[in-house]
Design an enzyme around this catalytic site. Structure first.
Site, mmCIF file in Angstrom:
data_model
loop_
_atom_site.group_PDB
_atom_site.id
_atom_site.type_symbol
_atom_site.label_atom_id
_atom_site.label_comp_id
_atom_site.label_asym_id
_atom_site.label_seq_id
_atom_site.Cartn_x
_atom_site.Cartn_y
_atom_site.Cartn_z
ATOM 1 N N SER A 117 0.835 -1.203 0.000
ATOM 2 C CA SER A 117 0.000 0.000 0.000
ATOM 3 C C SER A 117 0.865 1.246 0.000
ATOM 4 O O SER A 117 1.949 1.272 0.591
ATOM 5 C CB SER A 117 -0.903 0.022 1.232
ATOM 6 O OG SER A 117 -1.577 1.257 1.357
ATOM 7 N N TYR A 141 -2.529 0.245 9.837
ATOM 8 C CA TYR A 141 -2.625 -0.413 8.533
ATOM 9 C C TYR A 141 -1.345 -0.201 7.729
ATOM 10 O O TYR A 141 -0.747 -1.157 7.226
ATOM 11 C CB TYR A 141 -3.825 0.124 7.757
ATOM 12 C CG TYR A 141 -3.822 -0.306 6.312
ATOM 13 C CD1 TYR A 141 -4.052 -1.634 5.967
ATOM 14 C CD2 TYR A 141 -3.572 0.608 5.285
ATOM 15 C CE1 TYR A 141 -4.028 -2.040 4.641
ATOM 16 C CE2 TYR A 141 -3.548 0.208 3.958
ATOM 17 C CZ TYR A 141 -3.777 -1.113 3.641
ATOM 18 O OH TYR A 141 -3.743 -1.506 2.331
ATOM 19 N N LYS A 145 1.518 -3.103 6.605
ATOM 20 C CA LYS A 145 1.947 -3.374 5.240
ATOM 21 C C LYS A 145 3.471 -3.235 5.099
ATOM 22 O O LYS A 145 4.116 -4.007 4.380
ATOM 23 C CB LYS A 145 1.235 -2.441 4.267
ATOM 24 C CG LYS A 145 -0.215 -2.817 4.027
ATOM 25 C CD LYS A 145 -0.337 -4.184 3.374
ATOM 26 C CE LYS A 145 -1.746 -4.538 2.995
ATOM 27 N NZ LYS A 145 -1.835 -5.863 2.337
#
Length: 325
Positions: A117, A141, A145
């Site tokens: 991402s 998040y 990643k």
């Protein structure tokens, strides 16, 4: 040659599955259906329902289908929600990636394309994000990643002198939108396009979350890239890995031209033919002002192109959603 797609019953994963099949590569799907849909898996594609936290199930799947490599799309993909659910985010994105890599080692599978991402960059202070920019994720998040990328890197280093070293690449992208198949659409309750579509279908007015960002119109600016282009890049990455060709450790799949939320709202009204003035709401936690990435390296190596205008992104997504009614 077959490739396992984790999360292959989800919005992005199902498009990757179709792109693999179109390229003459046999896809295999594993998905726990926590956010995916069995109906998104094309007829005839082997589908294993289960969690990728189950190493034994993964090993069995890899061996049964003589898998050449893994396209690891499965994960918990909601930056804003990750702020309030960090432990769940780490379980789904870090623990699960570790298990996938362990299962691959156990089954003798040595190629992996990782769905990363642009969130790994956090809130960069540059106009265009390049792959070598410092990584400063602004949410659990994004952190998860980045750790996933580290896991791939470290396993590659650990196996470098072995007969079959791990070959890997990570694809970093942000807002994936539209549809390349009317049978598959974005069902996320957290992504902008499906949120707006559901509001319009219900006769409600969509909302802009935050209008005080440091951007020209006050709404945050993102890369919006079409899911068909994203899926195609995954397939080329898989083909290069399987052929032993050079790949970079990571690629940005960027548009180089950011769009603001307000610009997206304008396109929504224009394409759907439903006029509306969006309501104003509070910011979402973990959302940076702007993140727009280049796609130069991916264009060089992965045939990366942005083939869709903003209106085409909206139109294909809207048509797929309406087809499901």
């Amino acid at each position: 040659m077959s490739w396992l797609v984790t999360g292959g019953a989800g919005y992005i994963g199902a498009h990757v599955v179709r792109a693999l099949a179109s390229a003459g590569i046999d896809p295999v799907v594993i998905d726990d259906l926590s956010s995916g849909h069995a109906g998104f898996v094309p007829e005839g594609v082997p589908f294993v329902q289960g969690t990728i936290l189950d190493r034994e199930l993964l090993v069995e799947t890899l061996r049964t289908h003589a898998v050449t490599g893994v396209i690891h799309v499965a994960g918990f993909k909601y930056a804003g929600v990750s702020v309030t659910r960090p432990l769940h985010t780490y379980e789904q994105n870090v623990d699960a990636t570790r298990v996938v890599l362990q299962a691959m080692a156990d089954a003798g599978v040595h190629n992996i394309v990782f769905s990363s991402s642009a969130a790994v960059y956090g809130t960069p202070d540059v106009d265009l994000v390049t792959e070598d920019l410092p990584k400063r994720p602004a949410s659990p998040y994004g952190e998860s990643k980045l750790i996933g990328e580290w896991l791939l890197r470290d396993q590659a280093i650990a196996t470098a002198d072995s007969e079959h070293p791990l070959r890997h690449t990570s694809l970093r992208y942000f807002n994936v939108v539209g549809s390349a198949d009317p049978a598959v659409y974005d069902t996320s309750p957290h992504n902008l396009f499906p949120i707006v579509f559901e509001k319009l279908l219900a006769g409600d007015v969509p909302q802009i979350n935050g209008e005080d960002y440091a951007t020209p119109d006050g709404t945050n600016v993102r890369d919006y890239v079409h899911v068909g282009d994203i899926a195609a890049a995954h397939v080329v990455a898989a083909q290069r890995l399987a052929a032993g060709e050079h790949v970079e450790a990571a690629y940005n799949l960027g548009s180089q031209n950011g769009l603001s939320v307000r610009e997206i709202m304008d396109a929504m009204a224009r394409v759907t033919g439903i006029p509306f003035t969006p309501k104003s709401g509070p910011r979402r936690a973990g959302d940076p002002d702007r993140i727009v990435a280049t796609g130069d390296l991916a264009a060089r190596d992965l045939e990366w192109q942005n083939r869709y205008t903003v209106d085409e992104m909206v139109r294909t997504g809207w048509e797929a959603r309406r087809a499901a009614l």
